[in-house]
Design an enzyme around this catalytic site. Structure first.
Site, PDB file in Angstrom:
ATOM      1  CE  LYS A 115      -4.042  -2.213   2.038  1.00 29.64           C
ATOM      2  NZ  LYS A 115      -3.496  -3.496   2.559  1.00 29.64           N
TER       3      LYS A 115
HETATM    4  O1  LIG Z   1      -9.411  -3.414   1.330  1.00 33.62           O
HETATM    5  C1  LIG Z   1      -8.529  -4.141   1.792  1.00 33.62           C
HETATM    6  C2  LIG Z   1      -7.223  -4.098   1.357  1.00 33.62           C
HETATM    7  C3  LIG Z   1      -6.320  -4.976   1.881  1.00 33.62           C
HETATM    8  N1  LIG Z   1      -6.679  -5.869   2.826  1.00 33.62           N
HETATM    9  C4  LIG Z   1      -5.638  -6.807   3.320  1.00 33.62           C
HETATM   10  O2  LIG Z   1      -6.025  -8.139   2.983  1.00 33.62           O
HETATM   11  C5  LIG Z   1      -5.753  -9.031   4.060  1.00 33.62           C
HETATM   12  C6  LIG Z   1      -7.061  -9.597   4.585  1.00 33.62           C
HETATM   13  O3  LIG Z   1      -6.827 -10.535   5.606  1.00 33.62           O
HETATM   14  P1  LIG Z   1      -7.967 -11.547   6.143  1.00 33.62           P
HETATM   15  O4  LIG Z   1      -7.292 -12.279   7.255  1.00 33.62           O
HETATM   16  O5  LIG Z   1      -8.337 -12.456   5.005  1.00 33.62           O
HETATM   17  O6  LIG Z   1      -9.101 -10.723   6.599  1.00 33.62           O
HETATM   18  C7  LIG Z   1      -4.969  -8.213   5.081  1.00 33.62           C
HETATM   19  O7  LIG Z   1      -3.599  -8.318   4.748  1.00 33.62           O
HETATM   20  C8  LIG Z   1      -5.419  -6.793   4.820  1.00 33.62           C
HETATM   21  O8  LIG Z   1      -4.447  -5.832   5.160  1.00 33.62           O
HETATM   22  C9  LIG Z   1      -7.966  -5.916   3.269  1.00 33.62           C
HETATM   23  O9  LIG Z   1      -8.338  -6.729   4.130  1.00 33.62           O
HETATM   24  N2  LIG Z   1      -8.869  -5.055   2.727  1.00 33.62           N
END
Ligand SMILES: O=c1ccn([C@@H]2O[C@H](COP(=O)(O)O)[C@@H](O)[C@H]2O)c(=O)[nH]1
Length: 307
Positions: free
Chosen positions: A105
């Site tokens: 990001k």
């Molecule tokens: O909008 C967003 C952008 C990035 N993320 C990232 O994805 C993973 C989600 O993790 P889970 O454990 O599957 O919930 C995490 O690295 C976030 O920083 C997001 O969730 N939403």
């Protein structure tokens, strides 16, 4: 790089990316114990535990899943030692021929974005040499600074055949505070989507663009609109599983060709062994539990897509 990603998604029949977000609380006791015996309760010890955890998961999923998405924050919190494991993880995934999406990001004023793009996707000049720093295949980018922040990434993507996913509508509960604000009668995320479409034209692969978008699984109605606004952008869809996103809500993120989106799950896969559903594997076999969870996720999403 989008060509390789699409190719791998088609070959594995898995529009799925596993998020490598190694929080210490999810690393099984026996892995932590071994690492601490070797390096003590130090940043090096934490890094070794993360490495052994990641390696076991990668070894169990690389043949069924096209891509991984290491979240750099989970590594950065352990300082330099954490970043070394981030890099080691990227390299190991490449050895296993997986596509790596660095969830970093980034985005800043032009000159700084240039350095970020070089760090994560490009090559840095050192004297007479060009050296490769982190070497992910894709990076996530924050568009808040506008084209100044994005153009340096597009330049490096074109030079190195890499790609980016630009945050358009994020999955978190408060994402609407700014992203849903109306400007000229349209929400901000639609304006950003239109820019993704425009930026993407400068960086096309065969069918899809190397400029993709992040749209959360938790906002399926918005996903449906954005799919039309940016037809050539691959959509990285976080929010499935742990954040409540469901497979049946995700069909509108895909194009009629059955492609166009890749769904992420991090905790749902890497910490599967701790869920009742996969308890039979036990903490010792956490890698196998992750494999089963990934297989179940693939079946769930393909089922919703009617594949
Ligand atoms: O909008 C967003 C952008 C990035 N993320 C990232 O994805 C993973 C989600 O993790 P889970 O454990 O599957 O919930 C995490 O690295 C976030 O920083 C997001 O969730 N939403």
């Amino acid at each position: 790089m989008i060509n390789k990603l699409v190719d791998k998604i088609v070959k594995t029949n898995a529009p799925v990316v596993v998020g490598l977000d190694p929080m210490m609380k999810y690393i099984p006791e026996h892995v932590q114990k071994e690492a601490f015996e070797q390096y003590g309760e130090t940043l090096e010890g934490a890094a070794e535990a993360i490495w052994q955890y990641n390696k076991a998961i990668i070894d169990n999923i690389y043949d069924i899943v096209p891509a991984v998405k290491p979240q750099i924050a989970m590594y950065e919190q352990f300082g330099i030692e954490g970043l070394k494991v981030f890099k080691k993880t990227v390299d190991y995934c490449h050895e296993k021929d997986m596509v790596v999406i660095g969830d970093v990001k980034r985005g800043d004023i032009g000159s700084t974005s240039e350095a970020y793009a070089v760090a994560h996707l490009g090559k840095v000049k050192v004297g007479s040499k060009l050296l490769t720093p982190f070497d992910e295949d894709f990076a996530t980018v924050n568009p808040y600074l506008g084209s100044d922040g994005i153009n340096p990434f597009i330049k490096v993507c074109n030079e190195e055949d890499k790609g980016i996913f630009i945050l358009v509508k994020t999955s978190n509960p408060s994402s609407g505070e700014f992203q849903d604000q109306l400007i000229d009668g349209k929400p901000l995320y639609e304006h950003v989507g239109a820019k993704v479409n425009e930026w993407g034209r400068q960086c096309m692969g065969d069918t899809y663009s190397n400029v993709g978008a992040v749209v959360g699984a938790t906002y399926p109605e918005m996903g449906k609109v954005l799919r039309k606004v940016m037809p050539k952008a691959y959509i990285l869809v976080p929010g499935y599983g742990a954040q409540g996103g469901k497979a049946e809500d995700l069909t509108a993120f895909f194009n009629p060709d059955g492609l166009g989106a890749i769904v992420n799950s991090s905790r749902g896969i890497i910490a599967a062994y701790a869920k009742d559903e996969y308890a039979k594997f036990g903490a010792k076999n956490f890698g196998e539990a992750s494999r089963q969870a990934a297989l179940d996720m693939i079946a769930d999403i393909n089922g919703a897509l009617g594949k």
